[in-house]
Design a protein around this motif. Structure first.
Motif, PDB file in Angstrom:
ATOM      1  N   ARG A 163       0.830  -1.198   0.000  1.00  5.59           N
ATOM      2  CA  ARG A 163       0.000   0.000   0.000  1.00  5.59           C
ATOM      3  C   ARG A 163       0.867   1.252   0.000  1.00  5.59           C
ATOM      4  O   ARG A 163       0.556   2.238  -0.658  1.00  5.59           O
ATOM      5  CB  ARG A 163      -0.903  -0.042   1.220  1.00  5.59           C
ATOM      6  N   LEU A 164       1.983   1.250   0.711  1.00  2.00           N
ATOM      7  CA  LEU A 164       2.888   2.393   0.765  1.00  2.00           C
ATOM      8  C   LEU A 164       3.563   2.620  -0.592  1.00  2.00           C
ATOM      9  O   LEU A 164       3.767   3.756  -1.002  1.00  2.00           O
ATOM     10  CB  LEU A 164       3.946   2.151   1.854  1.00  2.00           C
TER      11      LEU A 164
ATOM     12  N   LYS B 138       2.258   1.902  -3.560  1.00  2.00           N
ATOM     13  CA  LYS B 138       1.257   2.486  -4.452  1.00  2.00           C
ATOM     14  C   LYS B 138       1.059   3.962  -4.136  1.00  2.00           C
ATOM     15  O   LYS B 138       0.903   4.789  -5.031  1.00  2.00           O
ATOM     16  CB  LYS B 138      -0.070   1.738  -4.325  1.00  2.00           C
ATOM     17  N   LEU B 139       1.083   4.295  -2.849  1.00  2.00           N
ATOM     18  CA  LEU B 139       0.908   5.688  -2.444  1.00  2.00           C
ATOM     19  C   LEU B 139       2.108   6.531  -2.888  1.00  2.00           C
ATOM     20  O   LEU B 139       1.938   7.645  -3.393  1.00  2.00           O
ATOM     21  CB  LEU B 139       0.730   5.765  -0.924  1.00  2.00           C
ATOM     22  N   ALA B 140       3.314   6.007  -2.742  1.00  2.00           N
ATOM     23  CA  ALA B 140       4.519   6.727  -3.167  1.00  2.00           C
ATOM     24  C   ALA B 140       4.538   6.896  -4.684  1.00  2.00           C
ATOM     25  O   ALA B 140       4.893   7.960  -5.208  1.00  2.00           O
ATOM     26  CB  ALA B 140       5.765   5.981  -2.701  1.00  2.00           C
ATOM     27  N   LEU B 141       4.139   5.854  -5.400  1.00  2.00           N
ATOM     28  CA  LEU B 141       4.089   5.934  -6.859  1.00  2.00           C
ATOM     29  C   LEU B 141       3.061   6.965  -7.309  1.00  2.00           C
ATOM     30  O   LEU B 141       3.316   7.761  -8.227  1.00  2.00           O
ATOM     31  CB  LEU B 141       3.767   4.556  -7.449  1.00  2.00           C
ATOM     32  N   ALA B 142       1.923   7.023  -6.663  1.00  2.00           N
ATOM     33  CA  ALA B 142       0.894   7.998  -7.004  1.00  2.00           C
ATOM     34  C   ALA B 142       1.379   9.418  -6.699  1.00  2.00           C
ATOM     35  O   ALA B 142       1.112  10.362  -7.462  1.00  2.00           O
ATOM     36  CB  ALA B 142      -0.392   7.697  -6.244  1.00  2.00           C
ATOM     37  N   ALA B 143       2.111   9.596  -5.611  1.00  2.00           N
ATOM     38  CA  ALA B 143       2.629  10.922  -5.249  1.00  2.00           C
ATOM     39  C   ALA B 143       3.674  11.391  -6.262  1.00  2.00           C
ATOM     40  O   ALA B 143       3.674  12.559  -6.683  1.00  2.00           O
ATOM     41  CB  ALA B 143       3.220  10.880  -3.843  1.00  2.00           C
ATOM     42  N   VAL B 144       4.560  10.497  -6.658  1.00  2.00           N
ATOM     43  CA  VAL B 144       5.586  10.848  -7.645  1.00  2.00           C
ATOM     44  C   VAL B 144       4.942  11.156  -8.984  1.00  2.00           C
ATOM     45  O   VAL B 144       5.289  12.143  -9.660  1.00  2.00           O
ATOM     46  CB  VAL B 144       6.630   9.711  -7.767  1.00  2.00           C
ATOM     47  N   LEU B 145       3.965  10.353  -9.385  1.00  2.00           N
ATOM     48  CA  LEU B 145       3.275  10.577 -10.647  1.00  2.00           C
ATOM     49  C   LEU B 145       2.493  11.897 -10.619  1.00  2.00           C
ATOM     50  O   LEU B 145       2.522  12.678 -11.572  1.00  2.00           O
ATOM     51  CB  LEU B 145       2.335   9.403 -10.942  1.00  2.00           C
TER      52      LEU B 145
END
Length: 75
Positions: A2-3, A5-12
């Motif tokens: 889950r972390l 996916k959250l980091a990837l969404a923040a970077v994107l």
């Protein structure tokens, strides 16, 4: 997971947001088209040297002719 996916969404999201505001919020400035450039050739400068040189040479030739005549008459 889950972390990640959250980091990837923040970077994107940060990448897309920075590209969206890359131009800033200033209004678009449209510059007028430049006026066509007209090239004019300058007039050729007039020179008195073109007439003085032949006159000086002619005077020198006359002086040579006069000097040679004096030498011939003395002998």
């Amino acid at each position: 997971m889950r972390l990640t996916k959250l980091a990837l969404a923040a970077v994107l999201g940060a990448t897309l947001a920075s590209q969206a505001v890359a131009g800033g919020f200033a209004p678009v400035v449209v510059e007028p088209a430049p006026a066509p450039v007209v090239v004019t050739e300058p007039e050729a400068p007039r020179s008195t040297f073109g007439i003085l040189l032949p006159l000086a040479l002619l005077g020198g030739l006359v002086a040579l002719a006069v000097a040679n005549e004096d030498e011939d008459s003395e002998s």
